[in-house]
Design an enzyme around this catalytic site. Structure first.
Site, mmCIF file in Angstrom:
data_model
loop_
_atom_site.group_PDB
_atom_site.id
_atom_site.type_symbol
_atom_site.label_atom_id
_atom_site.label_comp_id
_atom_site.label_asym_id
_atom_site.label_seq_id
_atom_site.Cartn_x
_atom_site.Cartn_y
_atom_site.Cartn_z
ATOM 1 N N GLY A 100 19.649 -46.508 23.849
ATOM 2 C CA GLY A 100 18.727 -46.929 24.914
ATOM 3 C C GLY A 100 19.182 -46.300 26.224
ATOM 4 O O GLY A 100 19.478 -46.990 27.194
ATOM 5 N N CYS B 76 11.762 -62.515 37.703
ATOM 6 C CA CYS B 76 13.057 -62.250 37.051
ATOM 7 C C CYS B 76 14.204 -62.552 38.017
ATOM 8 O O CYS B 76 15.203 -63.164 37.630
ATOM 9 C CB CYS B 76 13.138 -60.810 36.550
ATOM 10 S SG CYS B 76 12.059 -60.521 35.145
ATOM 11 N N GLN C 279 11.401 -40.346 29.379
ATOM 12 C CA GLN C 279 12.856 -40.358 29.587
ATOM 13 C C GLN C 279 13.502 -39.195 28.842
ATOM 14 O O GLN C 279 14.403 -38.522 29.369
ATOM 15 C CB GLN C 279 13.452 -41.692 29.103
ATOM 16 C CG GLN C 279 13.009 -42.877 29.934
ATOM 17 C CD GLN C 279 13.557 -44.205 29.431
ATOM 18 O OE1 GLN C 279 13.985 -44.324 28.277
ATOM 19 N NE2 GLN C 279 13.528 -45.209 30.287
ATOM 20 N N GLY D 264 17.830 -44.578 28.608
ATOM 21 C CA GLY D 264 17.010 -44.519 29.822
ATOM 22 C C GLY D 264 16.904 -43.100 30.344
ATOM 23 O O GLY D 264 16.726 -42.141 29.582
ATOM 24 N N ASP E 283 24.995 -43.495 23.461
ATOM 25 C CA ASP E 283 24.370 -44.465 24.375
ATOM 26 C C ASP E 283 23.024 -44.877 23.767
ATOM 27 O O ASP E 283 22.069 -44.090 23.767
ATOM 28 C CB ASP E 283 24.194 -43.835 25.770
ATOM 29 C CG ASP E 283 23.736 -44.854 26.804
ATOM 30 O OD1 ASP E 283 23.909 -46.076 26.566
ATOM 31 O OD2 ASP E 283 23.210 -44.445 27.864
HETATM 32 C C1 LIG Z 1 15.866 -51.249 30.392
HETATM 33 S S1 LIG Z 1 15.962 -49.615 29.739
HETATM 34 C C2 LIG Z 1 17.660 -49.285 30.115
HETATM 35 C C3 LIG Z 1 17.926 -47.835 30.235
HETATM 36 C C4 LIG Z 1 19.354 -47.443 30.621
HETATM 37 N N1 LIG Z 1 20.306 -47.890 29.640
HETATM 38 C C5 LIG Z 1 19.702 -47.927 32.004
HETATM 39 O O1 LIG Z 1 20.620 -48.732 32.127
HETATM 40 O O2 LIG Z 1 19.076 -47.479 32.952
HETATM 41 C C6 LIG Z 1 15.924 -49.828 27.956
HETATM 42 C C7 LIG Z 1 16.087 -48.576 27.148
HETATM 43 O O3 LIG Z 1 16.135 -48.908 25.751
HETATM 44 C C8 LIG Z 1 15.373 -47.977 25.024
HETATM 45 N N2 LIG Z 1 14.967 -48.578 23.734
HETATM 46 C C9 LIG Z 1 14.379 -49.778 23.530
HETATM 47 N N3 LIG Z 1 14.184 -49.984 22.207
HETATM 48 C C10 LIG Z 1 14.672 -48.892 21.570
HETATM 49 C C11 LIG Z 1 14.769 -48.511 20.205
HETATM 50 N N4 LIG Z 1 14.311 -49.298 19.233
HETATM 51 N N5 LIG Z 1 15.335 -47.322 19.902
HETATM 52 C C12 LIG Z 1 15.810 -46.501 20.887
HETATM 53 N N6 LIG Z 1 15.750 -46.820 22.206
HETATM 54 C C13 LIG Z 1 15.181 -47.992 22.545
HETATM 55 C C14 LIG Z 1 14.212 -47.630 25.943
HETATM 56 O O4 LIG Z 1 13.592 -46.430 25.543
HETATM 57 C C15 LIG Z 1 14.960 -47.551 27.277
HETATM 58 O O5 LIG Z 1 15.526 -46.266 27.401
#
Ligand SMILES: C[S@@+](CC[C@H](N)C(=O)[O-])C[C@H]1O[C@@H](n2cnc3c(N)ncnc32)[C@H](O)[C@@H]1O
Length: 390
Positions: free
Chosen positions: A173, A357, A200, A175, A171
């Site tokens: 990103g 948004c 997180q 969260g 997964d």
């Molecule tokens: C809007 S949140 C969504 C989190 C989760 N997927 C959800 O649906 O609740 C975006 C996620 O992307 C991660 N993220 C953004 N850029 C990233 C990167 N370059 N490498 C790893 N994670 C990243 C953030 O840390 C965060 O956990």
């Protein structure tokens, strides 16, 4: 300084419902038809025309944050109306085509992500649901609570992977981890989540221990571009590519390809724009530094060029509007507490972000898409109909 005459011209064609505007010179005017005004905008001071022309969204956003503009009624309704109305200031080419210079190097990305997601888990707990999911929910029934709708979304995504027990899932990103941990608990997958947020990362580790999923679930605190791992059977990435940036988007999909096994399935869920990718200057400055919403066509091009095959596409636009409306309602239910902790300016800024948004989804300039992607000939093993997704 901007005189009322000029603003009267700018606002004249911006509303399709009755809005009363009180100008800083003491005069008032109603736009969007006769009848009792459903909203009222008050300018408590003049606004610099130079700033307005130079950077409209930042100028207006800051004026709202600083209380120079006050709004009675729904901010979302006002903005959605201004997006819809032909000739409105929000439909100016300048606002639509804003492409700031953005740096998506690993170091800058980490700082950008942490500035948003590491505000504090207690802050997010106030207005997200108990699953701590921070992306578009899926309202199967209009009576679904946010928590139910978030779990519907998690299962909706996992079912689209046609998951087989014992297989592996990444997964990107992740969260606060609900998707990956549900995949481990309920679908018996071996899961890896990756995030750039320290808060997180700590939270997911606690959850792994709490649920006894050590050995079946792991979370990595790292930029997804630095991952070193064997390929996975499945990849999910939800609400993540909005952080990637125009220049890096082709690489994002190539990395999905690289970490997907030959017969693997990926489900990528994110916000797209209808007409070309863009950033919003105010959001880039205050909420999501480095944020960029790709155009739908841009996503398609990058998917195809990464040698991935698009096997299913679904739009959830109205679900994100509803999710944001509930987040904003929750946020305002805790307004006093948030003001006490974070200050009035921060509170006005986040309220504006959530409502703007929601307005953008309502007006249809942005959408949220679920791309189901397969690699090479893998589609051959997929069921012939969408029945398995139910
Ligand atoms: C809007 S949140 C969504 C989190 C989760 N997927 C959800 O649906 O609740 C975006 C996620 O992307 C991660 N993220 C953004 N850029 C990233 C990167 N370059 N490498 C790893 N994670 C990243 C953030 O840390 C965060 O956990």
């Amino acid at each position: 300084m901007l005189d009322s005459m000029l603003f009267k011209t700018i606002l004249k064609h911006s509303f399709d419902f009755p809005v009363k505007v009180n100008y800083a010179d003491g005069s008032s005017k109603q736009y969007g038809g006769d009848g009792t005004p459903e909203a009222e905008i008050t300018f408590r001071d003049n606004i610099s025309i130079k700033e307005l022309i130079k950077n409209p969204s930042v100028c207006l956003g800051e004026a709202y944050m600083d209380g120079i503009i006050d709004i009675q009624g729904s901010i979302q309704k006002i903005i959605a109306s201004a997006y819809r109305s032909e000739g409105s200031f929000l439909r100016s080419a300048k606002l639509k085509k804003y492409h700031p210079h953005q740096d998506h190097s690993e170091n800058k990305n980490k700082a950008d992500i942490q500035s948003h997601y590491d505000i504090g888990n207690d802050f997010y707990k106030l207005w997200l649901d108990s699953t701590m999911t921070y992306s578009c929910a899926y309202f199967e029934k209009s009576s679904d609570t946010l928590e139910q709708a978030q779990m519907n979304k998690v299962h909706h995504i996992l079912k689209k992977l046609n998951p087989q027990p014992g297989k592996t899932m990444l997964d990107i990103g992740c969260g606060w981890g609900t998707l990956m941990l549900t995949a481990a608990k309920e679908y018996n997958l071996k899961v890896t989540g990756i995030t750039l947020s320290k808060e997180q990362y700590d939270y997911v580790n606690q959850q792994i221990k709490h649920l006894g999923l050590e050995g079946q679930a792991e979370v990595i605190l790292e930029d997804y571009r630095e991952l070193k791992h064997e390929p996975f059977d499945y990849i999910t990435s939800v609400g993540m590519f909005e952080h990637v940036g125009h220049a890096e988007l082709p690489r994002y999909f190539k990395i999905v390809n690289k970490y997907l096994k030959n017969d693997g399935i990926a489900l990528i869920h994110g916000i797209t724009r209808q007409q070309g990718g863009a950033s919003n200057a105010w959001l880039d400055k205050y909420i999501f530094p480095g944020g960029y919403i790709p155009g739908l066509v841009e996503n398609m091009t990058d998917i195809v060029e990464a040698q991935l095959q698009l096997s299913d596409l679904e739009s959830l636009r109205r679900h994100y509007q509803k999710t944001l409306e509930i987040w904003d309602k929750n946020f305002n239910a805790h307004r006093e507490e948030i003001v006490a902790k974070m200050g009035e300016r921060f509170t006005r800024m986040w309220d504006l972000y959530l409502q703007a948004c929601a307005a953008s989804f309502e007006a249809g300039n942005i959408d949220v898409m679920q791309f189901q992607l397969t690699k090479g000939p893998s589609g051959i093993n997929m069921p012939m109909t969408r029945e398995y997704m139910n």
